[in-house]
Design an enzyme around this catalytic site. Structure first.
Site, PDB file in Angstrom:
ATOM      1  N   PRO A 193       6.360  -5.408   1.378  1.00  0.00           N
ATOM      2  CA  PRO A 193       7.218  -6.107   2.083  1.00  0.00           C
ATOM      3  C   PRO A 193       8.602  -6.924   1.356  1.00  0.00           C
ATOM      4  O   PRO A 193       8.437  -7.480   0.120  1.00  0.00           O
ATOM      5  CB  PRO A 193       6.501  -7.055   2.883  1.00  0.00           C
ATOM      6  CG  PRO A 193       5.207  -6.709   2.671  1.00  0.00           C
ATOM      7  CD  PRO A 193       5.130  -5.949   1.410  1.00  0.00           C
ATOM      8  N   GLU A 206      -3.478  -0.426 -18.412  1.00  0.00           N
ATOM      9  CA  GLU A 206      -2.327   0.758 -18.292  1.00  0.00           C
ATOM     10  C   GLU A 206      -2.137   1.253 -19.658  1.00  0.00           C
ATOM     11  O   GLU A 206      -2.064   2.712 -19.759  1.00  0.00           O
ATOM     12  CB  GLU A 206      -1.324   0.215 -17.575  1.00  0.00           C
ATOM     13  CG  GLU A 206      -1.438  -0.270 -16.064  1.00  0.00           C
ATOM     14  CD  GLU A 206      -1.948   0.990 -15.168  1.00  0.00           C
ATOM     15  OE1 GLU A 206      -1.691   1.851 -15.704  1.00  0.00           O
ATOM     16  OE2 GLU A 206      -2.978   0.380 -14.453  1.00  0.00           O
ATOM     17  N   THR A 223      14.614  -2.094   4.745  1.00  0.00           N
ATOM     18  CA  THR A 223      15.497  -1.696   5.856  1.00  0.00           C
ATOM     19  C   THR A 223      16.857  -1.976   5.646  1.00  0.00           C
ATOM     20  O   THR A 223      17.996  -1.008   5.877  1.00  0.00           O
ATOM     21  CB  THR A 223      15.227  -3.158   6.825  1.00  0.00           C
ATOM     22  OG1 THR A 223      13.817  -3.148   6.966  1.00  0.00           O
ATOM     23  CG2 THR A 223      15.888  -3.052   8.164  1.00  0.00           C
TER      24      THR A 223
END
Ligand code: ADP
Ligand code: MG
Ligand code: ZN
Length: 520
Positions: A91, A311, A96
């Site tokens: 988010p 990682e 958008t």
């Protein structure tokens, strides 16, 4: 109770409700029921300049812009353009905003609707809206239809009979619309989601949302650029150092940074200052941090250290072991969706065959994360869960399917549960005896253990390099495969300059060569 009785009851109730709000308004309300609530924006003013820190995503979307601006050129060449582009990311990262910028750059109409608009509607209304939306879009092509929060269409499941059916119908209508037009009509469907894993699989099939663009949380440099965009129009004290603010805000998404600038400006106003100073920025960082911590979105320094070594464990093993998939980049920018870090493998050419030693390398690369935790942190973490499952799968296949164990060449069926295949009854009959079952387990164990040992040895021999790389990774948040190879004293690879990224679906990687993610 009959479902239609409920429906009629609700219609009457809603009609009364609408009437109570006054005659004309009521009529409009009812008549526009099936109409799309999509907002049409004909002159979108947002451009790529208003979006910062997501350069890879922008690069991928340039093609869409070019197509919208020059559809004839593509049609002439017979080039196939993607029908649906899915923006995937946490988010507030600017999904958008990016979709609007695509329309703005191409100067084409933009039809915007949100998946959450469809929830809690009558059966059939959502579908009618979708039909209406696409009808309008086709009339104004080339243009963009943007469906924000696409996952909301998939989230209503189980939330009650009506909304479930509504969701299905709306989704089906969307699929029908997407299948029903030729890409040459010039309607491009864009959608955004932060939860790709809950999307109906049907949406991701070819000819639908067949292109996925990752919109990530920005790294330091990106954060500085975003801050710079948002301080336009804010009166800043010259001593404000945005570089420093960027350095202190790892894990912040674009929206968090916009929020941060606004907080700082509000504080300065409250203190009746003429300019926003570093003092307000410092305090605003603290405030936003507290908010994000409450939402559980920030990673502690200790966790970051574990993620970095984990990682690098994957990446260093991948670069050193023969036949493993080379590394594109390693990142510890938190990605939301539960993944704290990510190792992106460059996909080598399509593989049809793999040798036993390549599979062993693959197991070792998968266990490299856990091996690094043991070596450098001193104890295992939960982050390796996914890795272990994938490694077990490969080891099991080596024993059961490929005749690559001490049990010889015969194959062994995997026991299937009744849950997976109800026709089989309680459980499928095993094609081997109990003693063999024990031997199979032992062989799978041995292959996994050997993989872990191989990874551990690989990392142990390069302890100093891994530690130096971890320091850099913690500082810079990401490292390219090339940088890792240099540190290991390995030559660059031939395709090193090609920059395309392998993963299309980073968070739900079903197979080993896909990028590696870890649940928090
Ligand atoms: P998403 O759709 O991914 O949740 P939005 O596009 O709604 O995020 O972003 C909300 C706001 O945050 C934007 O309107 C903008 O002000 C700011 N923002 C987010 N990402 C960026 C970015 N990459 N560059 C500049 N501003 C951003
Ligand atoms: Mg959004
Ligand atoms: Zn891992």
């Amino acid at each position: 109770m009959h479902a239609w009785l409920i429906v009629i009851g609700l219609v009457v109730f809603l009609w009364l409700w609408y009437s109570s709000r006054g005659g004309a308004a009521a009529q409009r309300g009812i008549l526009s029921f099936g109409k799309s609530r999509a907002r049409e924006v004909t002159e979108e003013t947002v451009t790529f300049e208003d979006v910062a820190g997501v350069d890879e995503a922008k690069e991928e979307l340039k093609e869409v812009v070019d197509f919208l601006a020059n559809p004839d050129r593509y049609a002439q060449l017979g080039a196939r353009i993607p029908k649906g582009v899915l923006l995937v990311g946490p988010p507030g990262t600017g999904k958008t905003l990016l979709a609007r910028a695509v329309a703005g750059e191409a100067k084409r109409p933009f039809y915007h609707i949100s998946g959450s608009d469809f929830v809690e509607m009558f059966v059939g209304v959502g579908a009618a809206r979708v039909r209406d939306l696409f009808q309008k879009a086709r009339e104004h092509a080339p243009c963009i239809v943007f469906i924000d929060e696409l996952d909301a269409l998939g989230k209503a499941r189980g939330a009650g009979v009506i909304s479930h059916e509504e969701r299905e119908q709306t989704l089906n209508q969307l699929l029908v619309e997407m299948d029903g037009f030729d890409p040459s009509t010039g309607v491009i469907v864009m959608a955004a989601t932060n939860r790709p894993e809950i999307l109906d699989q049907a949406l991701l099939r070819p000819g639908r949302f067949d292109r996925q663009v990752l919109v990530d949380r920005p790294e330091k440099e990106g954060r500085r650029k975003i801050l710079e965009l948002h301080v336009k129009g804010v009166t800043l004290d010259p001593a404000v150092d945005l570089e420093q603010v960027a350095a202190r805000t790892p894990g912040f998404a674009g929206a968090d940074l916009a929020n941060l600038v606004n907080e700082a400006a509000l504080l300065a106003a409250r203190r009746r200052k003429a300019k926003v100073t570093m003092e307000e920025f410092d305090e605003a960082v603290e405030r936003v941090l507290v908010g994000l911590e409450k939402k559980g979105r920030l990673v502690s320094p200790a966790e970051r250290r574990i993620v970095a070594f984990h990682e690098l464990g994957h990446a260093v093993c991948a670069e050193t072991l023969p036949g493993a998939d080379p590394v594109q980049k390693v990142s510890i920018v938190p990605r939301g969706m539960g993944a704290l870090g990510l190792t992106w493998h460059r996909l080598a050419e399509d593989r049809y065959l793999m040798t036993a030693s390549e599979l062993q390398s693959r197991i070792a690369v998968l266990l490299g994360g856990r091996a690094a935790e043991l070596l450098f942190i001193g104890e295992p973490s939960t982050g390796a869960h996914d890795d272990l499952a994938k490694a077990t799968e490969i080891a099991s296949d080596m024993v059961r399917k490929y005749g690559m164990s001490q049990l010889g060449l015969r194959t062994f069926e995997r026991p299937r549960m009744a849950m997976v295949n109800p026709e089989l009854g309680a459980a499928s009959p095993r094609d081997h005896g109990d003693e063999t079952a024990v031997s199979i387990d032992k062989e799978v164990d041995r292959l996994i253990q050997e993989g872990l040992e191989l990874a551990r040895k690989t990392l142990e021999e390069r302890r100093a390099v891994v530690e130096a790389l971890a320091t850099r990774l913690l500082d810079e948040q990401q490292l390219s495969g090339l940088e890792i190879r240099r540190a290991l004293g390995l030559p660059a690879r031939e395709q090193e300059n090609r920059s395309e990224l392998a993963p299309r679906k980073p968070e739900a990687a079903p197979e080993a060569p896909d990028p590696e993610t870890k649940p928090a």
